[in-house]
Design a protein around this motif. Structure first.
Motif, PDB file in Angstrom:
ATOM      1  N   VAL A   1       4.345  -2.469 -12.312  1.00  0.00           N
ATOM      2  CA  VAL A   1       3.500  -2.122 -11.168  1.00  0.00           C
ATOM      3  C   VAL A   1       2.051  -2.028 -11.621  1.00  0.00           C
ATOM      4  CG1 VAL A   1       2.999  -0.388  -9.409  1.00  0.00           C
ATOM      5  CG2 VAL A   1       5.371  -0.870 -10.047  1.00  0.00           C
ATOM      6  N   ASP A   2       1.163  -2.670 -10.889  1.00  0.00           N
ATOM      7  CA  ASP A   2      -0.276  -2.587 -11.133  1.00  0.00           C
ATOM      8  C   ASP A   2      -0.948  -1.925  -9.943  1.00  0.00           C
ATOM      9  OD1 ASP A   2      -0.449  -3.855 -13.668  1.00  0.00           O
ATOM     10  OD2 ASP A   2      -0.150  -5.793 -12.687  1.00  0.00           O
ATOM     11  N   ARG A   3      -1.863  -1.003 -10.234  1.00  0.00           N
ATOM     12  CA  ARG A   3      -2.639  -0.340  -9.186  1.00  0.00           C
ATOM     13  C   ARG A   3      -3.983  -1.030  -9.067  1.00  0.00           C
ATOM     14  NH1 ARG A   3      -3.350   6.219  -8.599  1.00  0.00           N
ATOM     15  NH2 ARG A   3      -4.761   6.213  -6.789  1.00  0.00           N
ATOM     16  N   TRP A   4      -4.347  -1.438  -7.868  1.00  0.00           N
ATOM     17  CA  TRP A   4      -5.557  -2.214  -7.643  1.00  0.00           C
ATOM     18  C   TRP A   4      -6.753  -1.360  -7.218  1.00  0.00           C
ATOM     19  CZ3 TRP A   4      -5.524  -7.923  -6.156  1.00  0.00           C
ATOM     20  CH2 TRP A   4      -4.434  -8.584  -6.732  1.00  0.00           C
ATOM     21  N   THR A   5      -6.508  -0.250  -6.555  1.00  0.00           N
ATOM     22  CA  THR A   5      -7.617   0.567  -6.038  1.00  0.00           C
ATOM     23  C   THR A   5      -7.444   2.022  -6.440  1.00  0.00           C
ATOM     24  OG1 THR A   5      -6.516   1.022  -3.923  1.00  0.00           O
ATOM     25  CG2 THR A   5      -7.908  -0.947  -4.031  1.00  0.00           C
ATOM     26  N   GLU A   6      -8.553   2.749  -6.464  1.00  0.00           N
ATOM     27  CA  GLU A   6      -8.564   4.190  -6.759  1.00  0.00           C
ATOM     28  C   GLU A   6      -9.373   4.873  -5.660  1.00  0.00           C
ATOM     29  OE1 GLU A   6      -7.223   5.981  -9.213  1.00  0.00           O
ATOM     30  OE2 GLU A   6      -6.446   4.408 -10.533  1.00  0.00           O
ATOM     31  N   SER A   7      -8.697   5.429  -4.664  1.00  0.00           N
ATOM     32  CA  SER A   7      -9.396   6.044  -3.538  1.00  0.00           C
ATOM     33  C   SER A   7     -10.146   7.300  -3.974  1.00  0.00           C
ATOM     34  CB  SER A   7      -8.402   6.387  -2.427  1.00  0.00           C
ATOM     35  OG  SER A   7      -7.872   5.207  -1.869  1.00  0.00           O
ATOM     36  N   GLU A   8     -11.237   7.556  -3.280  1.00  0.00           N
ATOM     37  CA  GLU A   8     -12.083   8.702  -3.579  1.00  0.00           C
ATOM     38  C   GLU A   8     -11.395  10.005  -3.164  1.00  0.00           C
ATOM     39  OE1 GLU A   8     -14.652  11.200  -4.814  1.00  0.00           O
ATOM     40  OE2 GLU A   8     -15.107   9.072  -5.089  1.00  0.00           O
ATOM     41  N   THR A   9     -11.374  10.975  -4.061  1.00  0.00           N
ATOM     42  CA  THR A   9     -10.789  12.284  -3.749  1.00  0.00           C
ATOM     43  C   THR A   9     -11.791  13.413  -3.978  1.00  0.00           C
ATOM     44  OG1 THR A   9      -9.886  12.516  -5.995  1.00  0.00           O
ATOM     45  CG2 THR A   9      -8.458  11.516  -4.311  1.00  0.00           C
ATOM     46  N   GLY A  10     -13.056  13.062  -4.165  1.00  0.00           N
ATOM     47  CA  GLY A  10     -14.088  14.095  -4.294  1.00  0.00           C
ATOM     48  C   GLY A  10     -13.982  14.916  -5.555  1.00  0.00           C
ATOM     49  N   GLY A  11     -13.368  14.367  -6.599  1.00  0.00           N
ATOM     50  CA  GLY A  11     -13.248  15.087  -7.854  1.00  0.00           C
ATOM     51  C   GLY A  11     -12.095  16.055  -7.916  1.00  0.00           C
ATOM     52  N   LEU A  12     -11.269  16.101  -6.883  1.00  0.00           N
ATOM     53  CA  LEU A  12     -10.126  17.017  -6.874  1.00  0.00           C
ATOM     54  C   LEU A  12      -9.035  16.543  -7.824  1.00  0.00           C
ATOM     55  CD1 LEU A  12      -9.780  17.640  -3.027  1.00  0.00           C
ATOM     56  CD2 LEU A  12     -10.758  19.186  -4.726  1.00  0.00           C
ATOM     57  N   ASN A  13      -8.361  17.498  -8.441  1.00  0.00           N
ATOM     58  CA  ASN A  13      -7.223  17.183  -9.285  1.00  0.00           C
ATOM     59  C   ASN A  13      -5.980  17.117  -8.402  1.00  0.00           C
ATOM     60  OD1 ASN A  13      -5.281  16.841 -11.231  1.00  0.00           O
ATOM     61  ND2 ASN A  13      -5.561  18.836 -12.198  1.00  0.00           N
TER      62      ASN A  13
ATOM     63  N   SER B   1       0.857  -1.193   0.000  1.00  0.00           N
ATOM     64  CA  SER B   1       0.000   0.000   0.000  1.00  0.00           C
ATOM     65  C   SER B   1       0.883   1.229   0.000  1.00  0.00           C
ATOM     66  CB  SER B   1      -0.935   0.004   1.213  1.00  0.00           C
ATOM     67  OG  SER B   1      -0.184  -0.031   2.416  1.00  0.00           O
ATOM     68  N   LEU B   2       0.369   2.323  -0.552  1.00  0.00           N
ATOM     69  CA  LEU B   2       1.167   3.529  -0.700  1.00  0.00           C
ATOM     70  C   LEU B   2       0.274   4.760  -0.579  1.00  0.00           C
ATOM     71  CD1 LEU B   2       3.939   4.856  -1.509  1.00  0.00           C
ATOM     72  CD2 LEU B   2       3.112   4.780  -3.873  1.00  0.00           C
ATOM     73  N   THR B   3       0.754   5.749   0.163  1.00  0.00           N
ATOM     74  CA  THR B   3       0.105   7.053   0.212  1.00  0.00           C
ATOM     75  C   THR B   3       1.163   8.122   0.014  1.00  0.00           C
ATOM     76  OG1 THR B   3      -1.305   8.529   1.521  1.00  0.00           O
ATOM     77  CG2 THR B   3       0.329   7.257   2.718  1.00  0.00           C
ATOM     78  N   SER B   4       0.744   9.258  -0.517  1.00  0.00           N
ATOM     79  CA  SER B   4       1.670  10.361  -0.748  1.00  0.00           C
ATOM     80  C   SER B   4       0.887  11.658  -0.674  1.00  0.00           C
ATOM     81  CB  SER B   4       2.340  10.236  -2.116  1.00  0.00           C
ATOM     82  OG  SER B   4       1.416  10.517  -3.158  1.00  0.00           O
ATOM     83  N   ALA B   5       1.575  12.775  -0.855  1.00  0.00           N
ATOM     84  CA  ALA B   5       0.896  14.073  -0.824  1.00  0.00           C
ATOM     85  C   ALA B   5      -0.123  14.196  -1.953  1.00  0.00           C
ATOM     86  CB  ALA B   5       1.924  15.193  -0.919  1.00  0.00           C
ATOM     87  N   LYS B   6       0.038  13.416  -3.000  1.00  0.00           N
ATOM     88  CA  LYS B   6      -0.850  13.503  -4.153  1.00  0.00           C
ATOM     89  C   LYS B   6      -1.805  12.323  -4.274  1.00  0.00           C
ATOM     90  CE  LYS B   6       2.419  16.274  -6.858  1.00  0.00           C
ATOM     91  NZ  LYS B   6       3.158  16.418  -8.122  1.00  0.00           N
ATOM     92  N   SER B   7      -1.757  11.402  -3.315  1.00  0.00           N
ATOM     93  CA  SER B   7      -2.591  10.215  -3.428  1.00  0.00           C
ATOM     94  C   SER B   7      -2.983   9.691  -2.056  1.00  0.00           C
ATOM     95  CB  SER B   7      -1.847   9.114  -4.198  1.00  0.00           C
ATOM     96  OG  SER B   7      -2.578   7.898  -4.179  1.00  0.00           O
ATOM     97  N   PRO B   8      -4.292   9.429  -1.825  1.00  0.00           N
ATOM     98  CA  PRO B   8      -4.692   8.734  -0.600  1.00  0.00           C
ATOM     99  C   PRO B   8      -4.152   7.302  -0.615  1.00  0.00           C
ATOM    100  CG  PRO B   8      -6.572   9.741  -1.724  1.00  0.00           C
ATOM    101  CD  PRO B   8      -5.423   9.761  -2.681  1.00  0.00           C
TER     102      PRO B   8
ATOM    103  N   VAL C   1       3.594  -5.313  -7.448  1.00  0.00           N
ATOM    104  CA  VAL C   1       4.713  -5.219  -8.373  1.00  0.00           C
ATOM    105  C   VAL C   1       5.198  -6.622  -8.694  1.00  0.00           C
ATOM    106  CG1 VAL C   1       6.366  -4.929  -6.456  1.00  0.00           C
ATOM    107  CG2 VAL C   1       7.011  -4.230  -8.768  1.00  0.00           C
ATOM    108  N   ASN C   2       5.419  -6.852  -9.972  1.00  0.00           N
ATOM    109  CA  ASN C   2       6.008  -8.116 -10.409  1.00  0.00           C
ATOM    110  C   ASN C   2       7.511  -8.021 -10.184  1.00  0.00           C
ATOM    111  OD1 ASN C   2       7.250 -10.163 -12.072  1.00  0.00           O
ATOM    112  ND2 ASN C   2       5.270 -10.411 -13.101  1.00  0.00           N
ATOM    113  N   VAL C   3       8.024  -8.794  -9.251  1.00  0.00           N
ATOM    114  CA  VAL C   3       9.433  -8.654  -8.876  1.00  0.00           C
ATOM    115  C   VAL C   3      10.382  -9.103  -9.990  1.00  0.00           C
ATOM    116  CG1 VAL C   3       8.958  -8.842  -6.410  1.00  0.00           C
ATOM    117  CG2 VAL C   3       9.388 -10.915  -7.733  1.00  0.00           C
ATOM    118  N   LYS C   4       9.875  -9.837 -10.965  1.00  0.00           N
ATOM    119  CA  LYS C   4      10.717 -10.268 -12.084  1.00  0.00           C
ATOM    120  C   LYS C   4      10.774  -9.225 -13.189  1.00  0.00           C
ATOM    121  CE  LYS C   4      10.102 -15.249 -11.344  1.00  0.00           C
ATOM    122  NZ  LYS C   4       9.650 -16.531 -11.962  1.00  0.00           N
ATOM    123  N   THR C   5       9.625  -8.628 -13.469  1.00  0.00           N
ATOM    124  CA  THR C   5       9.571  -7.679 -14.588  1.00  0.00           C
ATOM    125  C   THR C   5       9.616  -6.213 -14.133  1.00  0.00           C
ATOM    126  OG1 THR C   5       7.154  -7.569 -14.566  1.00  0.00           O
ATOM    127  CG2 THR C   5       8.175  -9.338 -15.876  1.00  0.00           C
TER     128      THR C   5
END
Length: 303
Positions: free
Chosen positions: A24-36, A4-11, A17-21
């Motif tokens: 990175v695949d993202r599994w979820t898209e947290s709600e941000t209320g339409g904010l850019n 899991s990962l959070t940053s100033a730009k992402s909840p 991540v495929n450790v061989k290749t």
């Protein structure tokens, strides 16, 4: 590998991540209320020398300098714990403070924070409690050296132990701030240890010291914000939960009553259906609106 990962730009979101290749695949898209969120700014790692020469660090979030030119007012937001740690994180509601009010936010990691080794974590224990206050005092001096920060407009805030730190800075560095917002904070570590729930008492004595020891009790009373009311003249907004088992709401009420008597401007908010921090959205929303009003009035000087 999943993570899991959070940053100033992402909840908080889940990835793999495929450790061989290395793909990175993202599994979820947290709600941000339409904010850019792409327009949100990453924090800057800052450091300063404290009173004993030790380097203390923190994270500085700045408003857009194009939208908000000139020196910006500052909120110093101190984490709880005390063994907590501030890290670059999604700011949620605080993005309004940054992007609409134009206020910079500093999240310091004073001595006692985790993430910097066991020695650093223990530096605030027992008779060294007020060394953490001095870490913030030197941060206030550092702010005064910055060309884009306004040391004449600084607000201190924090929750739990951060609330205690807020009370302490309001007591010992009142001339360097313009207002304070302690949330579920302790105003006297002696009365806190005597009235926190019994199941927590021994654990907290390891951190703060045993108030039953005469020497420790005298030290804790000496540094208690409750006992330095004559220095506290700047506006204070205290927030509590009536059902708080950790820091009883009386820790704030006992000091506010005396501050009111001496003419210090005070605000008080108590949620009857909350404990150690506000968990219900309607209460969180009400608290944030009140915080914005307090910031506008006492930090920004707006009527």
């Amino acid at each position: 590998m999943g993570f899991s990962l959070t940053s100033a730009k992402s909840p908080l979101d889940v990835y793999s991540v495929n450790v061989k290749t290395g793909i990175v695949d993202r599994w979820t898209e947290s709600e941000t209320g339409g904010l850019n969120t792409a327009n949100f700014r990453d924090p800057e790692l800052i450091s300063w020398k404290s009173f004993d020469g030790r380097t203390i660090t923190g994270f500085l979030y700045k408003p857009d300098p194009v939208k908000f030119p000139g020196k910006r007012p500052v909120i110093v937001d101190i984490h709880g714990g005390p063994e907590g740690q501030s890290r670059p994180d999604f700011m949620g509601r605080d993005n309004y403070i940054l992007n609409e009010l134009g206020v910079a936010i500093i999240e310091p990691n004073v001595r006692g924070s985790t993430g910097y080794g066991k020695e650093f974590t223990k530096l605030d224990n027992g008779f060294h409690r007020d060394d953490t206050y001095k870490d913030i005092g030197t941060l206030l001096d550092w702010i005064a050296t910055q060309n884009d920060l306004d040391n004449g407009r600084i607000m201190i805030m924090g929750g739990s132990y951060g609330g205690h730190m807020t009370w302490a800075i309001a007591a010992f560095y009142n001339d360097k701030i313009c207002c304070a917002l302690p949330i579920v904070g302790m105003s006297n570590l002696v009365t806190f240890l005597e009235h926190t729930e019994a199941y927590r008492r021994d654990l907290r004595r390891v951190e703060y010291g045993d108030e039953r020891d005469p020497a420790m009790r005298a030290y804790l009373e000496k540094i208690a914000p409750m006992n330095h009311l004559d220095s506290m003249h700047k506006p204070i907004f205290a927030v509590v939960g009536k059902n708080d088992p950790r820091v009883p709401w009386t820790e704030s009420r006992q000091i506010l009553d005396k501050l009111n008597a001496q003419g210090t401007p005070t605000w008080f908010l108590m949620a009857n259906d909350e404990g150690h921090g506000y968990a219900k959205k309607r209460n969180q929303d009400f608290l944030f609106d009140a915080e914005v009003m307090f910031i506008q009035k006492y930090l920004l000087g707006q009527n």
